[in-house]
Design a protein around this motif. Structure first.
Motif, PDB file in Angstrom:
ATOM      1  N   LEU A  46       0.812  -1.224   0.000  1.00 35.67           N
ATOM      2  CA  LEU A  46       0.000   0.000   0.000  1.00 35.67           C
ATOM      3  C   LEU A  46       0.841   1.268   0.000  1.00 35.67           C
ATOM      4  O   LEU A  46       0.307   2.362   0.214  1.00 35.67           O
ATOM      5  N   GLN A  47       2.133   1.139  -0.241  1.00 34.34           N
ATOM      6  CA  GLN A  47       3.053   2.261  -0.087  1.00 34.34           C
ATOM      7  C   GLN A  47       2.605   3.508  -0.862  1.00 34.34           C
ATOM      8  O   GLN A  47       2.581   4.602  -0.316  1.00 34.34           O
ATOM      9  N   ALA A  48       2.253   3.353  -2.111  1.00 35.26           N
ATOM     10  CA  ALA A  48       1.846   4.512  -2.918  1.00 35.26           C
ATOM     11  C   ALA A  48       0.596   5.163  -2.336  1.00 35.26           C
ATOM     12  O   ALA A  48       0.521   6.390  -2.240  1.00 35.26           O
ATOM     13  N   LEU A  49      -0.365   4.347  -1.952  1.00 36.58           N
ATOM     14  CA  LEU A  49      -1.591   4.886  -1.371  1.00 36.58           C
ATOM     15  C   LEU A  49      -1.330   5.554  -0.026  1.00 36.58           C
ATOM     16  O   LEU A  49      -1.946   6.568   0.300  1.00 36.58           O
ATOM     17  N   LEU A  50      -0.428   4.987   0.749  1.00 33.00           N
ATOM     18  CA  LEU A  50      -0.067   5.591   2.036  1.00 33.00           C
ATOM     19  C   LEU A  50       0.551   6.972   1.834  1.00 33.00           C
ATOM     20  O   LEU A  50       0.246   7.906   2.586  1.00 33.00           O
ATOM     21  N   MET A  51       1.400   7.088   0.831  1.00 29.64           N
ATOM     22  CA  MET A  51       2.049   8.373   0.566  1.00 29.64           C
ATOM     23  C   MET A  51       1.024   9.430   0.150  1.00 29.64           C
ATOM     24  O   MET A  51       1.191  10.615   0.435  1.00 29.64           O
ATOM     25  N   LEU A  52      -0.037   8.994  -0.500  1.00 30.78           N
ATOM     26  CA  LEU A  52      -1.084   9.915  -0.944  1.00 30.78           C
ATOM     27  C   LEU A  52      -2.212  10.050   0.079  1.00 30.78           C
ATOM     28  O   LEU A  52      -3.177  10.768  -0.168  1.00 30.78           O
ATOM     29  N   ASN A  53      -2.078   9.355   1.193  1.00 31.67           N
ATOM     30  CA  ASN A  53      -3.122   9.323   2.220  1.00 31.67           C
ATOM     31  C   ASN A  53      -4.458   8.890   1.612  1.00 31.67           C
ATOM     32  O   ASN A  53      -5.501   9.480   1.871  1.00 31.67           O
ATOM     33  N   ALA A  54      -4.385   7.865   0.766  1.00 31.75           N
ATOM     34  CA  ALA A  54      -5.566   7.395   0.043  1.00 31.75           C
ATOM     35  C   ALA A  54      -5.875   5.924   0.327  1.00 31.75           C
ATOM     36  O   ALA A  54      -6.491   5.253  -0.488  1.00 31.75           O
ATOM     37  N   VAL A  55      -5.481   5.442   1.464  1.00 32.63           N
ATOM     38  CA  VAL A  55      -5.726   4.048   1.833  1.00 32.63           C
ATOM     39  C   VAL A  55      -7.192   3.897   2.229  1.00 32.63           C
ATOM     40  O   VAL A  55      -7.729   4.724   2.965  1.00 32.63           O
ATOM     41  N   SER A  56      -7.811   2.854   1.742  1.00 41.27           N
ATOM     42  CA  SER A  56      -9.221   2.618   2.058  1.00 41.27           C
ATOM     43  C   SER A  56      -9.366   2.292   3.544  1.00 41.27           C
ATOM     44  O   SER A  56      -8.428   1.790   4.178  1.00 41.27           O
ATOM     45  N   PRO A  57     -10.540   2.548   4.085  1.00 44.42           N
ATOM     46  CA  PRO A  57     -10.773   2.187   5.490  1.00 44.42           C
ATOM     47  C   PRO A  57     -10.556   0.690   5.747  1.00 44.42           C
ATOM     48  O   PRO A  57     -10.035   0.314   6.792  1.00 44.42           O
ATOM     49  N   ALA A  58     -10.919  -0.150   4.799  1.00 44.77           N
ATOM     50  CA  ALA A  58     -10.731  -1.593   4.977  1.00 44.77           C
ATOM     51  C   ALA A  58      -9.243  -1.938   5.033  1.00 44.77           C
ATOM     52  O   ALA A  58      -8.813  -2.734   5.883  1.00 44.77           O
ATOM     53  N   ASP A  59      -8.453  -1.355   4.141  1.00 45.38           N
ATOM     54  CA  ASP A  59      -7.010  -1.612   4.160  1.00 45.38           C
ATOM     55  C   ASP A  59      -6.365  -1.045   5.417  1.00 45.38           C
ATOM     56  O   ASP A  59      -5.470  -1.657   6.003  1.00 45.38           O
ATOM     57  N   ARG A  60      -6.817   0.111   5.840  1.00 42.53           N
ATOM     58  CA  ARG A  60      -6.275   0.706   7.061  1.00 42.53           C
ATOM     59  C   ARG A  60      -6.604  -0.182   8.262  1.00 42.53           C
ATOM     60  O   ARG A  60      -5.754  -0.419   9.131  1.00 42.53           O
ATOM     61  N   ALA A  61      -7.818  -0.686   8.309  1.00 44.73           N
ATOM     62  CA  ALA A  61      -8.205  -1.587   9.401  1.00 44.73           C
ATOM     63  C   ALA A  61      -7.369  -2.864   9.373  1.00 44.73           C
ATOM     64  O   ALA A  61      -6.954  -3.368  10.420  1.00 44.73           O
ATOM     65  N   GLU A  62      -7.101  -3.372   8.170  1.00 39.75           N
ATOM     66  CA  GLU A  62      -6.270  -4.571   8.040  1.00 39.75           C
ATOM     67  C   GLU A  62      -4.843  -4.288   8.518  1.00 39.75           C
ATOM     68  O   GLU A  62      -4.234  -5.103   9.220  1.00 39.75           O
ATOM     69  N   MET A  63      -4.308  -3.134   8.166  1.00 39.19           N
ATOM     70  CA  MET A  63      -2.963  -2.764   8.643  1.00 39.19           C
ATOM     71  C   MET A  63      -2.943  -2.669  10.164  1.00 39.19           C
ATOM     72  O   MET A  63      -2.008  -3.153  10.806  1.00 39.19           O
ATOM     73  N   ASN A  64      -3.962  -2.049  10.722  1.00 37.76           N
ATOM     74  CA  ASN A  64      -4.037  -1.930  12.183  1.00 37.76           C
ATOM     75  C   ASN A  64      -4.134  -3.306  12.838  1.00 37.76           C
ATOM     76  O   ASN A  64      -3.490  -3.567  13.856  1.00 37.76           O
ATOM     77  N   ARG A  65      -4.931  -4.196  12.262  1.00 37.24           N
ATOM     78  CA  ARG A  65      -5.073  -5.542  12.805  1.00 37.24           C
ATOM     79  C   ARG A  65      -3.744  -6.291  12.759  1.00 37.24           C
ATOM     80  O   ARG A  65      -3.326  -6.916  13.726  1.00 37.24           O
ATOM     81  N   LEU A  66      -3.046  -6.173  11.624  1.00 40.85           N
ATOM     82  CA  LEU A  66      -1.750  -6.836  11.486  1.00 40.85           C
ATOM     83  C   LEU A  66      -0.727  -6.269  12.469  1.00 40.85           C
ATOM     84  O   LEU A  66       0.051  -7.012  13.073  1.00 40.85           O
ATOM     85  N   TYR A  67      -0.734  -4.959  12.637  1.00 41.45           N
ATOM     86  CA  TYR A  67       0.205  -4.346  13.577  1.00 41.45           C
ATOM     87  C   TYR A  67      -0.110  -4.802  15.004  1.00 41.45           C
ATOM     88  O   TYR A  67       0.799  -5.132  15.771  1.00 41.45           O
ATOM     89  N   GLN A  68      -1.392  -4.825  15.366  1.00 40.15           N
ATOM     90  CA  GLN A  68      -1.770  -5.244  16.721  1.00 40.15           C
ATOM     91  C   GLN A  68      -1.400  -6.696  16.980  1.00 40.15           C
ATOM     92  O   GLN A  68      -1.010  -7.048  18.095  1.00 40.15           O
ATOM     93  N   ALA A  69      -1.477  -7.531  15.958  1.00 46.28           N
ATOM     94  CA  ALA A  69      -1.072  -8.935  16.114  1.00 46.28           C
ATOM     95  C   ALA A  69       0.405  -9.018  16.501  1.00 46.28           C
ATOM     96  O   ALA A  69       0.808  -9.903  17.254  1.00 46.28           O
ATOM     97  N   PHE A  70       1.180  -8.077  16.014  1.00 46.05           N
ATOM     98  CA  PHE A  70       2.597  -7.996  16.376  1.00 46.05           C
ATOM     99  C   PHE A  70       2.761  -7.359  17.754  1.00 46.05           C
ATOM    100  O   PHE A  70       3.406  -7.919  18.649  1.00 46.05           O
ATOM    101  N   ALA A  71       2.166  -6.193  17.939  1.00 45.74           N
ATOM    102  CA  ALA A  71       2.364  -5.415  19.168  1.00 45.74           C
ATOM    103  C   ALA A  71       1.834  -6.116  20.412  1.00 45.74           C
ATOM    104  O   ALA A  71       2.339  -5.870  21.513  1.00 45.74           O
ATOM    105  N   ASP A  72       0.846  -6.983  20.258  1.00 41.57           N
ATOM    106  CA  ASP A  72       0.264  -7.665  21.408  1.00 41.57           C
ATOM    107  C   ASP A  72       1.077  -8.864  21.896  1.00 41.57           C
ATOM    108  O   ASP A  72       0.779  -9.419  22.950  1.00 41.57           O
TER     109      ASP A  72
END
Length: 133
Positions: A64-90
């Protein structure tokens, strides 16, 4: 950056400086905070679930790098990124590593402050200006 000018009477022989650096490194390595940090780093490195979780997060982030740079990530992709990060951080190994890293940073800041007061030279200010720390 502040230039530190030493004349010959202000500097120590290289052997003395080398020995002082060696002694400092040995003292730091013997500190409980540093030993806990090394143990936590080893535990994290050996935690296969945590390593897989961070790899999954990084892969998603990279896709999602290009979309992240443009701040154009969909809510679903953002939620997936958050879920993946939490799986690590927890993961307990990650949390122990983060805590121990903060403890070592605090110890190093305390030591830097002590050295600065002792020798009359503000390490933190010098490093902040030059970006060395």
């Amino acid at each position: 950056m502040t230039d530190l000018v030493l004349n010959n009477s202000d500097s120590a022989p290289p052997k003395v400086v080398s020995q002082a650096a060696h002694d400092f490194a040995a003292a730091l390595a013997g500190a409980p905070q540093f030993q806990a940090f090394e143990a936590a780093a080893m535990d994290l490195d050996q935690d296969a679930v945590a390593q897989r979780a961070i790899a999954d997060y990084q892969a998603k982030q990279q896709s999602l790098q290009a979309l992240l740079m443009l701040n154009a990530v969909s809510p679903a992709d953002r939620a997936e990124m958050n879920r993946l990060y939490q799986a690590f951080a927890d993961r307990p190994a990650v949390q122990a590593y983060v805590r121990s890293e903060a403890d070592v940073k605090a110890l190093c800041q305390e030591v830097g402050d002590l050295l600065s007061r002792r020798i009359g030279f503000d390490f933190a200010a010098a490093c902040a200006a030059g970006g060395c720390c």
